[in-house]
Design a protein around this motif. Sequence first.
Motif, PDB file in Angstrom:
ATOM      1  N   SER A  11      72.842  59.219 -97.638  1.00  0.00           N
ATOM      2  CA  SER A  11      73.598  59.414 -96.387  1.00  0.00           C
ATOM      3  C   SER A  11      74.198  58.126 -95.837  1.00  0.00           C
ATOM      4  O   SER A  11      75.152  58.156 -95.068  1.00  0.00           O
ATOM      5  N   ARG A  12      73.619  56.989 -96.210  1.00  0.00           N
ATOM      6  CA  ARG A  12      74.142  55.712 -95.685  1.00  0.00           C
ATOM      7  C   ARG A  12      73.690  54.564 -96.583  1.00  0.00           C
ATOM      8  O   ARG A  12      72.972  54.792 -97.565  1.00  0.00           O
ATOM      9  N   LEU A  14      73.155  51.668 -99.246  1.00  0.00           N
ATOM     10  CA  LEU A  14      73.403  51.591-100.693  1.00  0.00           C
ATOM     11  C   LEU A  14      73.592  52.974-101.309  1.00  0.00           C
ATOM     12  O   LEU A  14      74.491  53.175-102.145  1.00  0.00           O
ATOM     13  N   ARG A  34      66.892  62.659 -94.706  1.00  0.00           N
ATOM     14  CA  ARG A  34      66.361  63.476 -93.605  1.00  0.00           C
ATOM     15  C   ARG A  34      67.488  63.964 -92.715  1.00  0.00           C
ATOM     16  O   ARG A  34      67.466  65.067 -92.197  1.00  0.00           O
ATOM     17  N   SER A  35      68.504  63.102 -92.484  1.00  0.00           N
ATOM     18  CA  SER A  35      69.658  63.489 -91.661  1.00  0.00           C
ATOM     19  C   SER A  35      70.914  63.371 -92.499  1.00  0.00           C
ATOM     20  O   SER A  35      70.957  62.570 -93.437  1.00  0.00           O
ATOM     21  N   ASP A  57      62.837  65.610 -96.488  1.00  0.00           N
ATOM     22  CA  ASP A  57      62.065  64.369 -96.358  1.00  0.00           C
ATOM     23  C   ASP A  57      61.470  64.001 -97.710  1.00  0.00           C
ATOM     24  O   ASP A  57      60.825  64.845 -98.354  1.00  0.00           O
ATOM     25  N   ALA A  58      61.646  62.748 -98.112  1.00  0.00           N
ATOM     26  CA  ALA A  58      61.120  62.297 -99.410  1.00  0.00           C
ATOM     27  C   ALA A  58      59.601  62.341 -99.465  1.00  0.00           C
ATOM     28  O   ALA A  58      59.011  62.269-100.544  1.00  0.00           O
ATOM     29  N   ASN A  84      66.350  56.073-104.709  1.00  0.00           N
ATOM     30  CA  ASN A  84      66.892  55.035-103.823  1.00  0.00           C
ATOM     31  C   ASN A  84      66.294  55.072-102.421  1.00  0.00           C
ATOM     32  O   ASN A  84      66.131  54.029-101.790  1.00  0.00           O
ATOM     33  N   SER A 144      64.403  48.949-106.539  1.00  0.00           N
ATOM     34  CA  SER A 144      63.300  48.098-106.111  1.00  0.00           C
ATOM     35  C   SER A 144      63.831  47.088-105.096  1.00  0.00           C
ATOM     36  O   SER A 144      64.730  47.377-104.300  1.00  0.00           O
ATOM     37  N   TYR A 158      55.534  46.962 -98.029  1.00  0.00           N
ATOM     38  CA  TYR A 158      56.819  47.356 -98.630  1.00  0.00           C
ATOM     39  C   TYR A 158      56.925  46.766-100.042  1.00  0.00           C
ATOM     40  O   TYR A 158      57.295  47.455-100.997  1.00  0.00           O
ATOM     41  N   LYS A 162      57.355  48.532-103.884  1.00  0.00           N
ATOM     42  CA  LYS A 162      58.436  48.216-104.822  1.00  0.00           C
ATOM     43  C   LYS A 162      57.877  47.683-106.138  1.00  0.00           C
ATOM     44  O   LYS A 162      58.390  47.985-107.216  1.00  0.00           O
ATOM     45  N   GLY A 189      68.664  41.748-103.578  1.00  0.00           N
ATOM     46  CA  GLY A 189      68.210  40.831-102.540  1.00  0.00           C
ATOM     47  C   GLY A 189      68.534  41.470-101.198  1.00  0.00           C
ATOM     48  O   GLY A 189      68.856  42.668-101.127  1.00  0.00           O
ATOM     49  N   LEU A 191      70.358  43.002 -98.226  1.00  0.00           N
ATOM     50  CA  LEU A 191      71.683  43.618 -98.122  1.00  0.00           C
ATOM     51  C   LEU A 191      71.976  43.894 -96.656  1.00  0.00           C
ATOM     52  O   LEU A 191      71.065  44.203 -95.887  1.00  0.00           O
ATOM     53  N   THR A 193      72.496  46.268 -94.424  1.00  0.00           N
ATOM     54  CA  THR A 193      72.416  47.714 -94.156  1.00  0.00           C
ATOM     55  C   THR A 193      71.481  47.931 -92.976  1.00  0.00           C
ATOM     56  O   THR A 193      70.873  46.981 -92.468  1.00  0.00           O
TER      57      THR A 193
HETATM   58  N1  LIG Z   1      68.760  46.547 -97.230  1.00  0.00           N
HETATM   59  C1  LIG Z   1      68.133  45.635 -97.930  1.00  0.00           C
HETATM   60  O1  LIG Z   1      68.067  44.452 -97.541  1.00  0.00           O
HETATM   61  C2  LIG Z   1      67.486  45.991 -99.239  1.00  0.00           C
HETATM   62  C3  LIG Z   1      67.043  44.948-100.065  1.00  0.00           C
HETATM   63  C4  LIG Z   1      66.429  45.242-101.262  1.00  0.00           C
HETATM   64  C5  LIG Z   1      66.258  46.566-101.643  1.00  0.00           C
HETATM   65  N2  LIG Z   1      66.692  47.553-100.820  1.00  0.00           N
HETATM   66  C6  LIG Z   1      66.457  48.925-101.268  1.00  0.00           C
HETATM   67  O2  LIG Z   1      67.696  49.581-101.405  1.00  0.00           O
HETATM   68  C7  LIG Z   1      67.520  50.987-101.179  1.00  0.00           C
HETATM   69  C8  LIG Z   1      68.524  51.468-100.154  1.00  0.00           C
HETATM   70  O3  LIG Z   1      68.263  50.771 -98.940  1.00  0.00           O
HETATM   71  P1  LIG Z   1      69.367  50.662 -97.800  1.00  0.00           P
HETATM   72  O4  LIG Z   1      69.384  49.256 -97.380  1.00  0.00           O
HETATM   73  O5  LIG Z   1      70.607  51.349 -98.216  1.00  0.00           O
HETATM   74  O6  LIG Z   1      68.613  51.493 -96.651  1.00  0.00           O
HETATM   75  P2  LIG Z   1      69.204  52.352 -95.439  1.00  0.00           P
HETATM   76  O7  LIG Z   1      70.567  51.904 -95.083  1.00  0.00           O
HETATM   77  O8  LIG Z   1      68.129  52.354 -94.420  1.00  0.00           O
HETATM   78  O9  LIG Z   1      69.311  53.823 -96.094  1.00  0.00           O
HETATM   79  C9  LIG Z   1      68.146  54.472 -96.528  1.00  0.00           C
HETATM   80  C10 LIG Z   1      68.509  55.861 -97.035  1.00  0.00           C
HETATM   81  O10 LIG Z   1      67.286  56.513 -97.396  1.00  0.00           O
HETATM   82  C11 LIG Z   1      67.117  57.695 -96.591  1.00  0.00           C
HETATM   83  N3  LIG Z   1      65.720  57.881 -96.273  1.00  0.00           N
HETATM   84  C12 LIG Z   1      64.895  57.011 -95.634  1.00  0.00           C
HETATM   85  N4  LIG Z   1      63.695  57.588 -95.446  1.00  0.00           N
HETATM   86  C13 LIG Z   1      63.783  58.830 -95.994  1.00  0.00           C
HETATM   87  C14 LIG Z   1      62.877  59.920 -96.121  1.00  0.00           C
HETATM   88  N5  LIG Z   1      61.622  59.884 -95.616  1.00  0.00           N
HETATM   89  N6  LIG Z   1      63.307  61.043 -96.738  1.00  0.00           N
HETATM   90  C15 LIG Z   1      64.561  61.131 -97.220  1.00  0.00           C
HETATM   91  N7  LIG Z   1      65.452  60.150 -97.133  1.00  0.00           N
HETATM   92  C16 LIG Z   1      65.068  59.010 -96.523  1.00  0.00           C
HETATM   93  C17 LIG Z   1      67.970  57.425 -95.339  1.00  0.00           C
HETATM   94  O11 LIG Z   1      68.384  58.623 -94.697  1.00  0.00           O
HETATM   95  P3  LIG Z   1      67.541  59.261 -93.457  1.00  0.00           P
HETATM   96  O12 LIG Z   1      67.073  58.124 -92.606  1.00  0.00           O
HETATM   97  O13 LIG Z   1      68.491  60.185 -92.788  1.00  0.00           O
HETATM   98  O14 LIG Z   1      66.405  59.988 -94.080  1.00  0.00           O
HETATM   99  C18 LIG Z   1      69.161  56.711 -95.959  1.00  0.00           C
HETATM  100  O15 LIG Z   1      70.032  57.657 -96.557  1.00  0.00           O
HETATM  101  C19 LIG Z   1      66.058  51.155-100.754  1.00  0.00           C
HETATM  102  O16 LIG Z   1      65.266  51.517-101.858  1.00  0.00           O
HETATM  103  C20 LIG Z   1      65.664  49.760-100.280  1.00  0.00           C
HETATM  104  O17 LIG Z   1      64.290  49.535-100.373  1.00  0.00           O
HETATM  105  C21 LIG Z   1      67.307  47.299 -99.638  1.00  0.00           C
END
Ligand SMILES: NC(=O)c1ccc[n+]([C@@H]2O[C@H](COP(=O)([O-])OP(=O)(O)OC[C@H]3O[C@@H](n4cnc5c(N)ncnc54)[C@H](OP(=O)(O)O)[C@@H]3O)[C@@H](O)[C@H]2O)c1
Length: 250
Positions: A11-12, A14, A34-35, A57-58, A84, A144, A158, A162, A189, A191, A193
Amino acid sequence: MPPTTIISGGSRGLGLAVVERLLERGDCVATFSRSGSVALESLAAIHPDRLHAEQIDAADAEAIRGFVARAAIRFGGVDHCIANAAMAHEGVVATVRDDEIDAMLDVNLRGSIVLVRECVRQMLVRPVGNERAAAVGPSVVVVSSVVASRGSPGLAVYAATKAGLEGFARSLARELGPRGIRVNAVAPGFLETDLSSSLSEANRARIVRRTPLGRLGVPADVVGAIEFLTGPRSAFITGQVVTVDGGSAA
Ligand SMILES: NC(=O)c1ccc[n+]([C@@H]2O[C@H](COP(=O)([O-])OP(=O)(O)OC[C@H]3O[C@@H](n4cnc5c(N)ncnc54)[C@H](OP(=O)(O)O)[C@@H]3O)[C@@H](O)[C@H]2O)c1
């Protein structure tokens, strides 16, 4: 038939960027979060026949099972799976609450493992000689983070989820290689988001300073690695962790 890719958390962030790229590539894409989001609804309006989105919900294994089954029926099977969806509670271990530990384990680790298991079951029942599977080659990618191998204060739980996912991916690559299914991890690394929005200015500056490419990543930086690992050009790559962090972990 185009390949079908299942990705959690589309949904948002990555996940959304990956959904967009894979639709451009021609895949049928099924995602859940979830949304919903306006961006995902816009993509569904453009690709009504190739995008399947649900709100679940995951942490709910039964819901994931149903979602994968519905997506497989709608698109005729599953070719690629991208785990993801994840969440992070920041805080030092001495103060982390039980419910926060449970939430990170349930969503990041258990939810990802359940999703991959359900997708792999679908991949394994594909008829031998299926033209679509043979053309692309089925694959799994778990998302990861560099903190799995480097560590980060305030992110120990966290990081544990991972690191667990990376161990899962390595073993699964050995288990499924003989069946022609590749399994890899991508470790981004930091991101820009929602997940990293609580990062303080001081920490942000520190990460940028130690990153040879001189900036934080954005989702588009990571999409290419995931596209590659779910595509035919990575046909001999399995059991690997691909780091995408601008060089900060070097
Ligand atoms: N951002 C960083 O700095 C970073 C760095 C390294 C790795 N990562 C990894 O990259 C991946 C994507 O992260 P992101 O930064 O894109 O995060 P994000 O912007 O917070 O997006 C997370 C996504 O996962 C969904 N999600 C979260 N909890 C959920 C649940 N209980 N059930 C179903 N869906 C769920 C969210 O939708 P809802 O909230 O609507 O459920 C959203 O679509 C993750 O695995 C994260 O660990 C991120």
